[in-house]
Motif scaffolding. Sequence first.
Motif, short mmCIF file in Angstrom:
data_model
loop_
_atom_site.label_atom_id
_atom_site.label_comp_id
_atom_site.label_asym_id
_atom_site.label_seq_id
_atom_site.Cartn_x
_atom_site.Cartn_y
_atom_site.Cartn_z
N SER A 208 1.12 -1.33 0.11
CA SER A 208 -0.10 0.41 -0.01
C SER A 208 0.62 1.24 0.01
O SER A 208 1.60 1.19 0.98
N ILE A 209 0.53 1.61 -0.84
CA ILE A 209 1.25 3.21 -1.03
C ILE A 209 -0.08 4.18 -0.09
O ILE A 209 -0.87 5.10 -0.61
N ILE A 210 0.98 5.14 1.33
CA ILE A 210 0.02 5.70 1.81
C ILE A 210 0.35 7.31 1.73
O ILE A 210 1.23 7.99 0.79
N SER A 211 -1.16 8.13 1.49
CA SER A 211 -1.00 9.48 0.74
C SER A 211 -1.95 9.58 1.75
O SER A 211 -3.02 9.29 2.62
N GLY A 212 -1.88 11.35 1.73
CA GLY A 212 -2.81 11.88 2.54
C GLY A 212 -2.60 13.06 3.46
O GLY A 212 -3.18 13.64 4.26
N TYR A 213 -1.22 12.89 3.64
CA TYR A 213 0.09 13.99 4.11
C TYR A 213 1.02 14.89 3.41
O TYR A 213 2.08 14.69 3.64
N GLY A 214 0.57 14.96 1.38
CA GLY A 214 1.26 15.50 0.96
C GLY A 214 2.52 14.77 0.88
O GLY A 214 3.71 15.07 0.61
N SER A 246 -1.96 -5.75 3.12
CA SER A 246 -0.85 -5.30 2.36
C SER A 246 0.46 -6.17 3.71
O SER A 246 0.99 -5.87 4.49
N ALA A 247 1.45 -6.64 2.71
CA ALA A 247 2.10 -6.90 3.67
C ALA A 247 3.55 -5.43 4.10
O ALA A 247 4.09 -5.97 5.03
N MET A 248 3.48 -4.59 3.33
CA MET A 248 4.09 -3.71 3.42
C MET A 248 3.04 -2.36 3.00
O MET A 248 2.16 -2.00 2.22
N ALA A 249 3.48 -1.47 3.82
CA ALA A 249 2.74 0.02 3.68
C ALA A 249 4.05 0.91 3.85
O ALA A 249 5.41 0.97 4.15
N ILE A 250 3.97 1.90 2.08
CA ILE A 250 4.88 2.81 1.74
C ILE A 250 4.55 4.48 2.43
O ILE A 250 3.57 5.20 1.70
N LEU A 251 5.15 5.12 3.14
CA LEU A 251 5.14 6.32 3.38
C LEU A 251 6.44 6.87 3.04
O LEU A 251 6.94 7.02 3.12
N PHE A 252 5.64 8.02 2.02
CA PHE A 252 7.02 7.90 0.68
C PHE A 252 6.77 10.31 0.77
O PHE A 252 6.10 10.97 0.68
N ALA A 253 7.88 10.56 1.78
CA ALA A 253 8.29 11.89 1.78
C ALA A 253 6.98 12.93 2.51
O ALA A 253 6.65 13.84 1.18
#
Length: 501
Positions: A208-214, A246-253
Amino acid sequence: MKDKKSTEKSSITNNHIKAIKNKFKNYFKNKRKRRGAISTSIAVLAIIITILINIGASALDNKYSLSLDLTKNHSFKLTDQSKDFIKNIDKDITITVLSNEEKFTANGDYFVQANSVINDYDKNSNKIEVKYVDLDDNPTYVNNYPNEKLNANSIVVSCGERYKVVTVQDLFNIQSSYYGAVITASEAEQAMTSAIMYVLNDNPIKISIISGYGESDSSAFVSLLIKNNYEVTDIDIVSQDIPTDSAMAILFAPDRDYDSEGISKLEKYLNNDGNFGKNLFVVLNPQESNQENLNKFLESWNIKVSDGLVFDVNSKNLLVSGSPYYAKHEYVDEEFATGVSNKNIAISIPFAKPLEILDTNNVRTLLQSSETSGVRPNSADENWEPEDSDINGPIPSMVLSNKSNEAGNNSSVTVVASEAAFDPQILSRTALNNSSYFINSVNIITNREDTGITIESKTITGDELSITAFQVTVISAIFVIIIPLAILITGLIIWIRRKNL
């Protein structure tokens, strides 16, 4: 009466046979005629042998790869990694190129290389078949895949109901500039082997690619994950929980700090109702320093993010001359470095924020800056020089923290010190190991069994040999038609000349 007629008929037949034998004896007694007959026989035999050799070679080349690849890195053939993989395939796979072969290879040398690689799958496995479907002649073919945007030169890899579309952008490393798009390297084998793995895998690992905080643009990293057969979905953490499958969640910058609700959702995901077994991959934004809540969350995992940017004063470590922030970083953890094909190739994390490990028992350093590195403080003015700060390297730039429950199940948080490490230009550079290292890291963290095959991009230089489909036709005509015909004509001329002597 009948016996007399039979006797006479037998006598005539015997006399006829004797006459023929005598004629041949007299013919071969003539030295000139004997030489002529021998020459004719040799010429005919040579023609027959030539034809048989061409037929046999053509049949063998259709089944096996008989052509010789003279390029330095064998760009036109499969690597042993792919060959070993496809030997064990037990399902039928079809590779459909949406063009005819002549049109496909007419697009340039890199398409010739890709076509050669594609056909090598067929030649090295009886479970793989390559087909060409020209959309100009078969426009209704696209109706078989209503959810896909199929174009000329796209490739469909299918196995039963599962399929994957490989685009031109997947086949090649394409760089755009003011003057247009240019192919700089071929990734055909990596793309095709990955697609075959995908259609064979009924249960891909979900990320999962996390969004919501810019969050910053992670498309280059996402593309890399998809190419390596991860199933990637976008999750707005403001309105959704991170899926438990989801085995992994990615919080990208992210460009702003997480609030308490966002942090709670990260913790909930990692706890997984006390079962653990989840992984968070955090990529930092070096331009943001005021992220107190996120930093506190990371400190609860024994990872401290400090202010400033990591620099290196050793010019030999710099990837961009005169820029102390574009430096090589060192492999530290042996397990994570094992999957990298060539450790002599550097990895870079430009503009890295300094990381600190608070508990070495539960946190591992995966990558770090060199001994000649230091930290430029955020308070530094425009006149700051590297000599103004302490050289206190190495400094961790990628770390992994683990926590376990009573059953021994682990959850993990991985932190990469800068989003610049995932810049498209850096991920695509063959002189850097960023793409292969990060994919290998994700494979290890998610406990992936089918870890895939990492194949380096292939660059075609001017001294490499390649031929187009038209040139193949011309060469085939020379060896199959012209040479045998020349031998036939030569033999006839020799025979006629000797006959008239």
